[in-house]
Write a protein that holds these residues in place. Structure first.
Motif, PDB file in Angstrom:
ATOM      1  N   ALA A   9       0.824  -1.206   0.000  1.00 14.78           N
ATOM      2  CA  ALA A   9       0.000   0.000   0.000  1.00 14.78           C
ATOM      3  C   ALA A   9       0.863   1.263   0.000  1.00 14.78           C
ATOM      4  O   ALA A   9       0.579   2.222  -0.728  1.00 14.78           O
ATOM      5  CB  ALA A   9      -0.934  -0.011   1.206  1.00 14.78           C
ATOM      6  N   ALA A  10       1.940   1.248   0.801  1.00 13.64           N
ATOM      7  CA  ALA A  10       2.812   2.422   0.873  1.00 13.64           C
ATOM      8  C   ALA A  10       3.488   2.677  -0.456  1.00 13.64           C
ATOM      9  O   ALA A  10       3.595   3.830  -0.915  1.00 13.64           O
ATOM     10  CB  ALA A  10       3.854   2.217   1.971  1.00 13.64           C
ATOM     11  N   THR A  18      -7.537  -1.113  -0.380  1.00 24.89           N
ATOM     12  CA  THR A  18      -7.462  -1.178  -1.845  1.00 24.89           C
ATOM     13  C   THR A  18      -6.568  -2.332  -2.284  1.00 24.89           C
ATOM     14  O   THR A  18      -6.882  -3.053  -3.241  1.00 24.89           O
ATOM     15  CB  THR A  18      -6.931   0.151  -2.413  1.00 24.89           C
ATOM     16  OG1 THR A  18      -7.842   1.196  -2.063  1.00 24.89           O
ATOM     17  CG2 THR A  18      -6.795   0.085  -3.923  1.00 24.89           C
ATOM     18  N   VAL A  19      -5.458  -2.528  -1.597  1.00 24.79           N
ATOM     19  CA  VAL A  19      -4.584  -3.663  -1.907  1.00 24.79           C
ATOM     20  C   VAL A  19      -5.350  -4.972  -1.724  1.00 24.79           C
ATOM     21  O   VAL A  19      -5.279  -5.881  -2.560  1.00 24.79           O
ATOM     22  CB  VAL A  19      -3.322  -3.642  -1.029  1.00 24.79           C
ATOM     23  CG1 VAL A  19      -2.479  -4.899  -1.285  1.00 24.79           C
ATOM     24  CG2 VAL A  19      -2.503  -2.389  -1.282  1.00 24.79           C
ATOM     25  N   SER A  20      -6.104  -5.069  -0.634  1.00 22.35           N
ATOM     26  CA  SER A  20      -6.903  -6.274  -0.385  1.00 22.35           C
ATOM     27  C   SER A  20      -7.907  -6.503  -1.497  1.00 22.35           C
ATOM     28  O   SER A  20      -8.098  -7.636  -1.956  1.00 22.35           O
ATOM     29  CB  SER A  20      -7.623  -6.138   0.958  1.00 22.35           C
ATOM     30  OG  SER A  20      -8.475  -7.256   1.176  1.00 22.35           O
ATOM     31  N   ASN A  21      -8.528  -5.419  -1.964  1.00 21.25           N
ATOM     32  CA  ASN A  21      -9.497  -5.559  -3.052  1.00 21.25           C
ATOM     33  C   ASN A  21      -8.842  -6.087  -4.324  1.00 21.25           C
ATOM     34  O   ASN A  21      -9.426  -6.892  -5.057  1.00 21.25           O
ATOM     35  CB  ASN A  21     -10.156  -4.209  -3.343  1.00 21.25           C
ATOM     36  CG  ASN A  21     -11.129  -3.792  -2.251  1.00 21.25           C
ATOM     37  OD1 ASN A  21     -11.574  -4.614  -1.455  1.00 21.25           O
ATOM     38  ND2 ASN A  21     -11.448  -2.507  -2.209  1.00 21.25           N
ATOM     39  N   VAL A  22      -7.618  -5.655  -4.598  1.00 21.59           N
ATOM     40  CA  VAL A  22      -6.914  -6.094  -5.802  1.00 21.59           C
ATOM     41  C   VAL A  22      -6.527  -7.565  -5.695  1.00 21.59           C
ATOM     42  O   VAL A  22      -6.773  -8.364  -6.616  1.00 21.59           O
ATOM     43  CB  VAL A  22      -5.685  -5.215  -6.072  1.00 21.59           C
ATOM     44  CG1 VAL A  22      -4.838  -5.809  -7.211  1.00 21.59           C
ATOM     45  CG2 VAL A  22      -6.104  -3.794  -6.422  1.00 21.59           C
ATOM     46  N   ARG A  35      -3.353  -1.249 -11.654  1.00 23.15           N
ATOM     47  CA  ARG A  35      -2.027  -1.370 -12.264  1.00 23.15           C
ATOM     48  C   ARG A  35      -0.931  -1.005 -11.258  1.00 23.15           C
ATOM     49  O   ARG A  35       0.075  -1.710 -11.146  1.00 23.15           O
ATOM     50  CB  ARG A  35      -1.931  -0.461 -13.489  1.00 23.15           C
ATOM     51  CG  ARG A  35      -0.605  -0.565 -14.242  1.00 23.15           C
ATOM     52  CD  ARG A  35      -0.477   0.515 -15.301  1.00 23.15           C
ATOM     53  NE  ARG A  35      -0.497   1.850 -14.720  1.00 23.15           N
ATOM     54  CZ  ARG A  35       0.553   2.401 -14.102  1.00 23.15           C
ATOM     55  NH1 ARG A  35       1.689   1.731 -13.984  1.00 23.15           N
ATOM     56  NH2 ARG A  35       0.457   3.617 -13.601  1.00 23.15           N
ATOM     57  N   ARG A  36      -1.115   0.079 -10.489  1.00 20.97           N
ATOM     58  CA  ARG A  36      -0.100   0.499  -9.532  1.00 20.97           C
ATOM     59  C   ARG A  36       0.092  -0.548  -8.433  1.00 20.97           C
ATOM     60  O   ARG A  36       1.218  -0.849  -8.039  1.00 20.97           O
ATOM     61  CB  ARG A  36      -0.479   1.852  -8.902  1.00 20.97           C
ATOM     62  CG  ARG A  36      -0.476   3.023  -9.876  1.00 20.97           C
ATOM     63  CD  ARG A  36      -0.218   4.347  -9.172  1.00 20.97           C
ATOM     64  NE  ARG A  36      -0.930   4.493  -7.917  1.00 20.97           N
ATOM     65  CZ  ARG A  36      -2.152   4.993  -7.770  1.00 20.97           C
ATOM     66  NH1 ARG A  36      -2.827   5.375  -8.865  1.00 20.97           N
ATOM     67  NH2 ARG A  36      -2.707   5.127  -6.579  1.00 20.97           N
ATOM     68  N   VAL A  37      -1.027  -1.094  -7.963  1.00 20.73           N
ATOM     69  CA  VAL A  37      -0.935  -2.114  -6.913  1.00 20.73           C
ATOM     70  C   VAL A  37      -0.242  -3.362  -7.434  1.00 20.73           C
ATOM     71  O   VAL A  37       0.636  -3.940  -6.762  1.00 20.73           O
ATOM     72  CB  VAL A  37      -2.346  -2.454  -6.379  1.00 20.73           C
ATOM     73  CG1 VAL A  37      -2.277  -3.658  -5.433  1.00 20.73           C
ATOM     74  CG2 VAL A  37      -2.950  -1.248  -5.661  1.00 20.73           C
ATOM     75  N   GLU A  39       1.917  -3.601  -9.870  1.00 19.93           N
ATOM     76  CA  GLU A  39       3.345  -3.310 -10.032  1.00 19.93           C
ATOM     77  C   GLU A  39       4.063  -3.346  -8.696  1.00 19.93           C
ATOM     78  O   GLU A  39       5.193  -3.860  -8.590  1.00 19.93           O
ATOM     79  CB  GLU A  39       3.526  -1.941 -10.695  1.00 19.93           C
ATOM     80  CG  GLU A  39       3.180  -1.928 -12.182  1.00 19.93           C
ATOM     81  CD  GLU A  39       3.348  -0.546 -12.789  1.00 19.93           C
ATOM     82  OE1 GLU A  39       3.597   0.420 -12.017  1.00 19.93           O
ATOM     83  OE2 GLU A  39       3.237  -0.424 -14.031  1.00 19.93           O
ATOM     84  N   ALA A  40       3.427  -2.819  -7.658  1.00 22.97           N
ATOM     85  CA  ALA A  40       4.038  -2.836  -6.325  1.00 22.97           C
ATOM     86  C   ALA A  40       4.168  -4.269  -5.816  1.00 22.97           C
ATOM     87  O   ALA A  40       5.188  -4.642  -5.210  1.00 22.97           O
ATOM     88  CB  ALA A  40       3.200  -2.001  -5.359  1.00 22.97           C
ATOM     89  N   ILE A  41       3.144  -5.082  -6.054  1.00 21.62           N
ATOM     90  CA  ILE A  41       3.185  -6.489  -5.635  1.00 21.62           C
ATOM     91  C   ILE A  41       4.346  -7.211  -6.316  1.00 21.62           C
ATOM     92  O   ILE A  41       5.118  -7.943  -5.673  1.00 21.62           O
ATOM     93  CB  ILE A  41       1.842  -7.172  -5.968  1.00 21.62           C
ATOM     94  CG1 ILE A  41       0.754  -6.688  -5.015  1.00 21.62           C
ATOM     95  CG2 ILE A  41       1.973  -8.696  -5.903  1.00 21.62           C
ATOM     96  CD1 ILE A  41      -0.643  -7.149  -5.391  1.00 21.62           C
ATOM     97  N   GLU A  42       4.490  -6.989  -7.624  1.00 25.31           N
ATOM     98  CA  GLU A  42       5.569  -7.658  -8.367  1.00 25.31           C
ATOM     99  C   GLU A  42       6.933  -7.167  -7.916  1.00 25.31           C
ATOM    100  O   GLU A  42       7.862  -7.966  -7.730  1.00 25.31           O
ATOM    101  CB  GLU A  42       5.377  -7.417  -9.860  1.00 25.31           C
ATOM    102  CG  GLU A  42       6.398  -8.156 -10.724  1.00 25.31           C
ATOM    103  CD  GLU A  42       6.120  -7.996 -12.202  1.00 25.31           C
ATOM    104  OE1 GLU A  42       6.944  -8.506 -12.998  1.00 25.31           O
ATOM    105  OE2 GLU A  42       5.110  -7.366 -12.562  1.00 25.31           O
ATOM    106  N   HIS A  43       7.083  -5.855  -7.723  1.00 28.59           N
ATOM    107  CA  HIS A  43       8.380  -5.296  -7.331  1.00 28.59           C
ATOM    108  C   HIS A  43       8.805  -5.798  -5.942  1.00 28.59           C
ATOM    109  O   HIS A  43       9.977  -6.159  -5.728  1.00 28.59           O
ATOM    110  CB  HIS A  43       8.314  -3.771  -7.329  1.00 28.59           C
ATOM    111  CG  HIS A  43       9.598  -3.123  -6.916  1.00 28.59           C
ATOM    112  ND1 HIS A  43      10.649  -2.934  -7.791  1.00 28.59           N
ATOM    113  CD2 HIS A  43      10.009  -2.635  -5.700  1.00 28.59           C
ATOM    114  CE1 HIS A  43      11.650  -2.369  -7.146  1.00 28.59           C
ATOM    115  NE2 HIS A  43      11.290  -2.169  -5.876  1.00 28.59           N
ATOM    116  N   LEU A  44       7.861  -5.831  -5.011  1.00 28.31           N
ATOM    117  CA  LEU A  44       8.194  -6.216  -3.633  1.00 28.31           C
ATOM    118  C   LEU A  44       8.163  -7.729  -3.414  1.00 28.31           C
ATOM    119  O   LEU A  44       8.654  -8.221  -2.398  1.00 28.31           O
ATOM    120  CB  LEU A  44       7.211  -5.549  -2.672  1.00 28.31           C
ATOM    121  CG  LEU A  44       7.260  -4.012  -2.620  1.00 28.31           C
ATOM    122  CD1 LEU A  44       6.123  -3.483  -1.764  1.00 28.31           C
ATOM    123  CD2 LEU A  44       8.611  -3.538  -2.084  1.00 28.31           C
ATOM    124  N   GLY A  45       7.575  -8.474  -4.354  1.00 34.27           N
ATOM    125  CA  GLY A  45       7.486  -9.928  -4.192  1.00 34.27           C
ATOM    126  C   GLY A  45       6.474 -10.340  -3.143  1.00 34.27           C
ATOM    127  O   GLY A  45       6.649 -11.343  -2.443  1.00 34.27           O
TER     128      GLY A  45
END
Length: 367
Positions: A9-10, A18-22, A35-37, A39-45
């Motif tokens: 989320a940060a 919102t992250v939970s919804n995605v 899309r932003r969420v 990308e963040a999920i993929e970047h942070l693993g």
């Protein structure tokens, strides 16, 4: 430290909700936010904590399929069909093999899977009408097959009598009069063997052909070996035979082996038809005609009914129980002379299915 939803989320500049919804595939998220969420999920693993989600939703995302024996082609192909149908609803399937023993089948109904899966699709062979109280369970359940009718559950079955009658009638229409049966179960009152034998006898009666018990070959488990053994006994008995109705395709394959071993021409001397329309019968020599019981429909409807029960848990008065009988058909191949060698296959008869509302046998369930 494990990556958390707060970290995602940060980075994405959104709320944890919102992250939970995605991650839970909630549909009403703006594309740019999703899309932003992502990308963040993929970047942070980030990896979702499935156990925590299951505790929160009281769902596991899994269902159980309990069948007698995966070495039998029909049940192996049914399992494949159920897995694909379940995937379309977002479910994973846990397979349980009961070996057709009463103890293992009773365990399926004991609730042993309640913490692991959300519901059960169950094909019993050892349990029967006297075991109806066991089916009064607290979890979503769909019953398959012909051993138990009147249970407090949705039920997907076959039109065994009509399909067996159509298979036998097809042999009669080909000019066959001495039609043997491979796979009968002595004394059986319920189940596939009894129902298919009933259909066979009905077809003979309509055709004016006297029933000859010498043409009924009994077998134990419906395997290739028992089909070969039963066919061999019938041939060695000296009884006149010009056609064979094997009560499943595994026994049809075994019967074909026994006919070949005795140099009996199929279909010239003896026509042969099986039941289940498993993949193997398309590659035998000759290819074997068979009853197609609507396996894909059986799997799809069983999963649909189970998912509906899972979704409706705790939602007030439950819907009435349904009994679904899918369409079936007779698929003619080389073993009945419906097509020439190398001629493929053709549907020669169709039995239309039906959907019924059924009431469970409450008196018997109550004991």
């Amino acid at each position: 430290m494990p990556v958390t939803m707060h970290d995602v989320a940060a980075r994405a500049g959104v709320s944890v909700k919102t992250v939970s919804n995605v991650v839970n595939a909630y549909p009403h998220v703006r594309p740019e936010t999703r899309r932003r969420v992502e990308e963040a999920i993929e970047h942070l693993g980030y990896r979702m904590n499935v156990s925590a989600r299951n505790l929160r939703t009281r769902r596991t995302g899994m269902i159980t399929l309990a069948v007698p024996e995966l070495s039998l082609p029909y049940f192996a192909e049914l399992a494949d069909s159920v897995i694909r149908a379940a995937e379309s609803h977002g479910y994973t399937v846990l397979i349980e093999q009961t070996n057709a023993t009463r103890e293992r089948e009773a365990q399926v109904l004991s609730g042993r899977y309640q913490d692991m899966t959300d519901g059960v699709i169950f094909s019993p062979l050892a349990l029967g009408p006297s075991d109806l109280p066991l089916f009064d369970v607290t979890f979503p359940l769909v019953v398959l097959g012909e051993r138990v009718f009147g249970a407090p559950a949705d039920h997907v079955t076959m039109n065994n009598v009509a399909a067996a009658r159509a298979a036998t009638t097809h042999l009669v229409a080909l000019g066959r009069r001495r039609i043997a049966v491979v796979g009968a179960h002595a004394g059986e009152a319920v189940g596939s063997a009894a129902l298919r034998l009933e259909g066979y006898q009905q077809a003979l009666a309509v055709a004016g052909i006297a029933f000859d018990p010498r043409l009924v070959g009994e077998a134990g488990l419906w395997h290739r070996a028992t089909g070969a053994e039963t066919m061999g006994r019938l041939l060695d008995s000296g009884v006149e035979i010009d056609a064979v109705f094997a009560l499943n395709d595994a026994m049809a394959l075994g019967a074909l082996h026994a006919l070949h071993a005795r140099r009996v021409d199929v279909p010239g001397d003896v026509a042969l038809i099986g039941f289940d329309d498993v993949d193997d019968v398309r590659y035998s020599v000759p290819t074997i005609s068979s009853v197609s019981p609507g396996r894909e429909q059986i799997a799809a409807r069983a999963v649909e009914l189970l998912v509906a029960r899972i979704d409706a848990r705790g939602a007030g008065e439950p819907a009435p129980f349904r009994r679904v009988v899918p369409d079936s058909s007779i698929v003619g191949r080389e073993s009945t002379g419906d097509v020439p060698t190398g001629g493929g296959e053709k549907v020669v008869a169709v039995q239309e299915g039906r959907v019924e509302t059924v009431e469970p046998v409450r008196e018997q369930i109550a004991g």
